[in-house]
Enzyme design. Sequence first.
Site, mmCIF file in Angstrom:
data_model
loop_
_atom_site.group_PDB
_atom_site.id
_atom_site.type_symbol
_atom_site.label_atom_id
_atom_site.label_comp_id
_atom_site.label_asym_id
_atom_site.label_seq_id
_atom_site.Cartn_x
_atom_site.Cartn_y
_atom_site.Cartn_z
ATOM 1 N N ARG A 165 -67.605 -30.561 72.422
ATOM 2 C CA ARG A 165 -68.222 -29.831 71.760
ATOM 3 C C ARG A 165 -69.145 -30.578 71.216
ATOM 4 O O ARG A 165 -70.263 -29.434 70.929
ATOM 5 C CB ARG A 165 -67.754 -28.787 70.801
ATOM 6 C CG ARG A 165 -66.786 -27.612 71.301
ATOM 7 C CD ARG A 165 -66.545 -26.970 70.350
ATOM 8 N NE ARG A 165 -66.236 -25.406 71.151
ATOM 9 C CZ ARG A 165 -65.412 -24.205 70.359
ATOM 10 N NH1 ARG A 165 -65.149 -24.245 68.900
ATOM 11 N NH2 ARG A 165 -64.318 -23.309 71.126
ATOM 12 N N LYS A 183 -53.406 -14.075 77.211
ATOM 13 C CA LYS A 183 -54.527 -12.634 76.475
ATOM 14 C C LYS A 183 -54.475 -12.067 77.705
ATOM 15 O O LYS A 183 -55.466 -11.624 78.406
ATOM 16 C CB LYS A 183 -56.006 -13.320 76.675
ATOM 17 C CG LYS A 183 -55.818 -15.163 75.388
ATOM 18 C CD LYS A 183 -57.197 -14.875 74.551
ATOM 19 C CE LYS A 183 -57.070 -16.219 73.425
ATOM 20 N NZ LYS A 183 -58.135 -16.684 73.028
ATOM 21 N N GLY A 230 -61.189 -22.619 77.427
ATOM 22 C CA GLY A 230 -60.101 -22.097 76.779
ATOM 23 C C GLY A 230 -59.075 -23.717 77.315
ATOM 24 O O GLY A 230 -59.708 -24.832 78.044
ATOM 25 N N GLY A 251 -63.179 -16.957 73.139
ATOM 26 C CA GLY A 251 -63.654 -15.789 72.688
ATOM 27 C C GLY A 251 -64.635 -14.874 73.498
ATOM 28 O O GLY A 251 -64.852 -13.471 73.462
#
Length: 408
Positions: free
Chosen positions: A42, A206, A360, A383
């Site tokens: 990141r 998910k 992810g 998300g």
Amino acid sequence: MGVYSKIKGLSDVNISGKTILLRVDFNSPIDPQTGVILDDKRFREHLYTIKALESAKTVIITHQSRPGKKDFISLVPHAQRLSELLGKQVRFIDDIFGSCAQEMVRSSKTGDVIMLENVRFSAEENLKLSGEESAKTVLVKNLARMGDIFINDAFGTAHRSQPTIVGLPEVLPAIAGLLMEREVENLSKVLHGAPHPVTFILGGTKVDDSIDVAKHVLYNGIADYVLVVGVVANIFLSARGYDIGKPSMDLVEQLGYTGQVEIARDILSQFPDKIIVPEHVAIKKDGARVEMHVRDIPEDCPILDLGSEGLIQCLDAIRKSHTVVLNGPAGLFEETDFSFGTHEIIKAAADAEFSVVGGGHTAAAIEKMGYETKFTHISTGGGACIEFLTGKKLPAIAALEKSTERFA
């Protein structure tokens, strides 16, 4: 910026000599024993924006984890890692908006980079508030005093309605950073203007998120095909009337997804020719990989991957597609015996004309394979990416649009 043309970016404003409040997402895996950052991906993604601000003072606002977690720590190691990556000292201040932070910003010079302490150490940042409510917080009022322009580059938190995300654009002119722009442009293209045929590959655990995406892209004609793998596929197999075995059904129940079977059945009835559900699977039997049709699996064996015949069906659909959106692995890819489906799908998807990955676990698998440069876009926000692909307006995007109108 395509369908989000109301948002301004760095090319639209003069930042020279200004003090920039830059919201990034440096939330990273941390070794709980040593506090060492285990993955700086990141940081690397945000470097382009930080380097583009060399003609300004840059005040970095970011977070690590959340209250109550073992990795909810000070940002000292984050400032050290960013210093190494930038090749210049990042001045860390163990304050968020108090007199120490205000004085350091005042006394800094053009080109300096300052990192404030973990913004979630302020209780207000952990609240879910509207932009108007956020603008009234002590946190936002005091941060705003330090800057001339707010830049949001934190796509990973774009789905959060928190003070630094939605409040600062209420009180300062706000624009998107380079990473935020890239995310919005590529994900917008998926929904508006991607080359057809478009295939969405939805996997992982998910299930509710994946089914929301499937409904949106099918009902709105965005996807030509939806290919389901992983636990998502188990739900659709169950919806087709197959007994997926006790271990797989127990997992569905543990995750709270039994109610999704009926929704999957409804999608299958409405889009029978557009949903691809591979029925040839790989199970674990006596500790080894065994492949068979789902109707033949023993009651006590879990489904952990695609079988080779099921994979052939998947690869055929992927290779016919000009756009592939990949979100979620095809099985328990962390175990070598059950990584086959995930790895082969990644290789095929990488060859598409336009290829997007939802972040992810899939992004982690791609990086491990060394395939990250082969995809058009790999999202930094799992998300946030999923919410975007369901057609929802993310709070961060709405806040930037509103700021553009207010400070035009």
